[in-house]
Design an enzyme around this catalytic site. Structure first.
Site, PDB file in Angstrom:
ATOM      1  N   ASN A 113       0.851  -1.188   0.000  1.00  0.00           N
ATOM      2  CA  ASN A 113       0.000   0.000   0.000  1.00  0.00           C
ATOM      3  C   ASN A 113       0.883   1.232   0.000  1.00  0.00           C
ATOM      4  OD1 ASN A 113      -2.468   1.524   0.304  1.00  0.00           O
ATOM      5  ND2 ASN A 113      -1.943   1.830   2.468  1.00  0.00           N
ATOM      6  N   HIS A 115       0.754   5.043   1.342  1.00  0.00           N
ATOM      7  CA  HIS A 115      -0.018   5.845   2.297  1.00  0.00           C
ATOM      8  C   HIS A 115       0.650   7.216   2.424  1.00  0.00           C
ATOM      9  CE1 HIS A 115      -2.616   6.626   5.760  1.00  0.00           C
ATOM     10  NE2 HIS A 115      -1.555   7.178   6.320  1.00  0.00           N
ATOM     11  N   SER A 142       4.643   6.754   2.645  1.00  0.00           N
ATOM     12  CA  SER A 142       5.239   5.463   2.988  1.00  0.00           C
ATOM     13  C   SER A 142       4.693   4.379   2.064  1.00  0.00           C
ATOM     14  CB  SER A 142       4.876   5.057   4.435  1.00  0.00           C
ATOM     15  OG  SER A 142       5.248   6.062   5.362  1.00  0.00           O
ATOM     16  N   ASP A 151      -2.999   0.364   8.010  1.00  0.00           N
ATOM     17  CA  ASP A 151      -1.877   1.304   7.838  1.00  0.00           C
ATOM     18  C   ASP A 151      -0.748   1.013   8.833  1.00  0.00           C
ATOM     19  OD1 ASP A 151      -3.247   2.638   5.779  1.00  0.00           O
ATOM     20  OD2 ASP A 151      -4.174   4.046   7.181  1.00  0.00           O
TER      21      ASP A 151
HETATM   22  C1  GRF Z   1      -2.471   8.833  -2.713  1.00  0.00           C
HETATM   23  O1  GRF Z   1      -2.220   9.961  -1.941  1.00  0.00           O
HETATM   24  C2  GRF Z   1      -2.130   7.573  -1.960  1.00  0.00           C
HETATM   25  O2  GRF Z   1      -1.027   7.715  -1.135  1.00  0.00           O
HETATM   26  C3  GRF Z   1      -3.371   7.366  -1.136  1.00  0.00           C
HETATM   27  O3  GRF Z   1      -4.421   7.722  -1.985  1.00  0.00           O
HETATM   28  C4  GRF Z   1      -3.957   8.648  -2.953  1.00  0.00           C
HETATM   29  C5  GRF Z   1      -4.232   8.069  -4.296  1.00  0.00           C
HETATM   30  O4  GRF Z   1      -3.930   8.958  -5.333  1.00  0.00           O
HETATM   31  N1  GRF Z   1      -3.431   6.020  -0.623  1.00  0.00           N
HETATM   32  P1  GRF Z   1      -4.028   8.473  -6.824  1.00  0.00           P
HETATM   33  O5  GRF Z   1      -5.418   7.832  -6.998  1.00  0.00           O
HETATM   34  O6  GRF Z   1      -2.937   7.474  -7.073  1.00  0.00           O
HETATM   35  O7  GRF Z   1      -3.884   9.700  -7.669  1.00  0.00           O
END
Ligand code: GRF
Length: 223
Positions: A113, A115, A142, A151
Site C-alpha cells: 500500500n 499511504h 510510505s 496502515d
Molecule cells: C495517494 O495519496 C495515496 O497515497 C493514497 O491515496 C492517494 C491516491 O492517489 N493512498 P491516486 O489515486 O494514485 O492519484
C-alpha cells in the site's frame, strides 16, 4: 526472493484518480520498471483509474460493494477477480475500502500500500490535514506491506517532504503526491528485481532484515 525470470505481474487496486497507477503505467511504457500491470480493479465504477488502465490497454474491472452481505463476502468476490489475473503482487494505490482480515492474511507479503504520511504517524484518512493540525515540520509518504493492522504493516520505504509556512491541505497534498510517484516506482523496482521479501512480518532487503524504512533521496534513489 530469487531474481525473477519474467516481469513482475502487478494487480493495482484503486478507487479514484489513479495518478500512482499512471506513474506505474508510464514507467513500464518507458522501460524504467520491469513489470506488467495484469489488471486494475476498483470498487468505484467511475474511478478515473479504470479509464487510465483502459487507455493503456490494460484489463480494468469494477465491482461495487453494494449488495454484498458482509465485508468478507465482498472481498471474496473482489479478490476472486484479482486472483484471476495471477498477480505476483497486489498494489493498493488509493484503494479506499478497508480489506477484511481474511483477504489480507491470505496475501501478506504479496500486497503493498502507498499511504500519504510518514508511518506510523497519521494513519487513516485526511493525513495532510492531520499533519497540519499536529504542526509537524516534515511530512511525506510510505510504502508498506499490508497486514490486518490498518496502515500498520511493515514499512519498506518512505519519502520526506517539508511542511512550509502557509501550507494548506491542498498545497501539502500536492507536494507529497509529486514525491509519492517516484517513491512507489523505486519500491517496485526493488520488488521487480527480487530484492525484497517479507519474512515473519519483517521486511528483508537482499536477504537481510531492514532496520529502518529506506529513504528516497532527491535523485529518486534510496539512501
Ligand atoms: C495517494 O495519496 C495515496 O497515497 C493514497 O491515496 C492517494 C491516491 O492517489 N493512498 P491516486 O489515486 O494514485 O492519484
Amino acid at each position: 526472493m530469487a531474481a525473477r525470470p519474467r516481469a513482475l505481474r502487478l494487480a493495482v487496486l484503486a478507487s479514484g484518480r489513479g495518478s500512482n497507477l499512471q506513474a506505474i503505467l508510464d514507467a513500464i511504457a518507458t522501460g524504467t520498471l520491469d513489470a506488467e500491470v495484469a489488471g486494475v480493479f476498483s470498487d468505484q465504477p467511475e474511478a478515473r483509474a479504470l479509464q487510465r488502465a483502459r487507455d493503456a490497454g490494460v484489463h480494468a474491472e469494477a465491482l461495487p460493494a453494494t449488495g454484498f452481505p458482509s465485508r468478507e463476502a465482498f472481498d471474496a468476490a473482489f479478490f476472486a477477480r484479482v486472483d484471476a489475473v495471477r498477480p505476483d503482487l497486489v498494489v493498493c494505490a488509493g484503494y479506499m475500502r478497508i480489506i477484511g482480515a481474511p483477504a489480507v492474511e491470505a496475501r501478506v507479503g504479496h500486497m503493498l500500500n502507498i499511504h500519504p504520511s510518514l508511518l506510523p504517524a497519521f494513519k487513516g484518512l485526511r493525513t495532510h490535514r492531520q499533519a497540519l493540525a499536529a504542526g509537524v515540520g516534515e511530512h511525506g509518504a510510505s510504502v508498506h506491506f499490508v497486514t490486518p493492522d490498518l496502515d500498520g504493516g511493515p514499512v519498506l520505504a518512505q519519502v520526506r517532504v517539508p511542511v512550509l509556512a502557509g501550507d494548506d491541505e491542498a498545497a501539502l497534498a500536492a507536494r507529497v503526491l509529486a514525491r509519492e510517484h517516484p517513491l512507489l516506482l523505486a519500491a517496485l523496482r526493488l520488488l521487480a528485481g527480487g530484492r525484497v521479501a517479507l519474512r515473519e512480518r519483517v521486511v528483508h532487503l537482499d536477504g537481510a532484515p531492514l532496520a529502518q524504512p529506506l529513504q528516497l533521496t532527491a535523485n529518486d534513489g534510496f539512501a
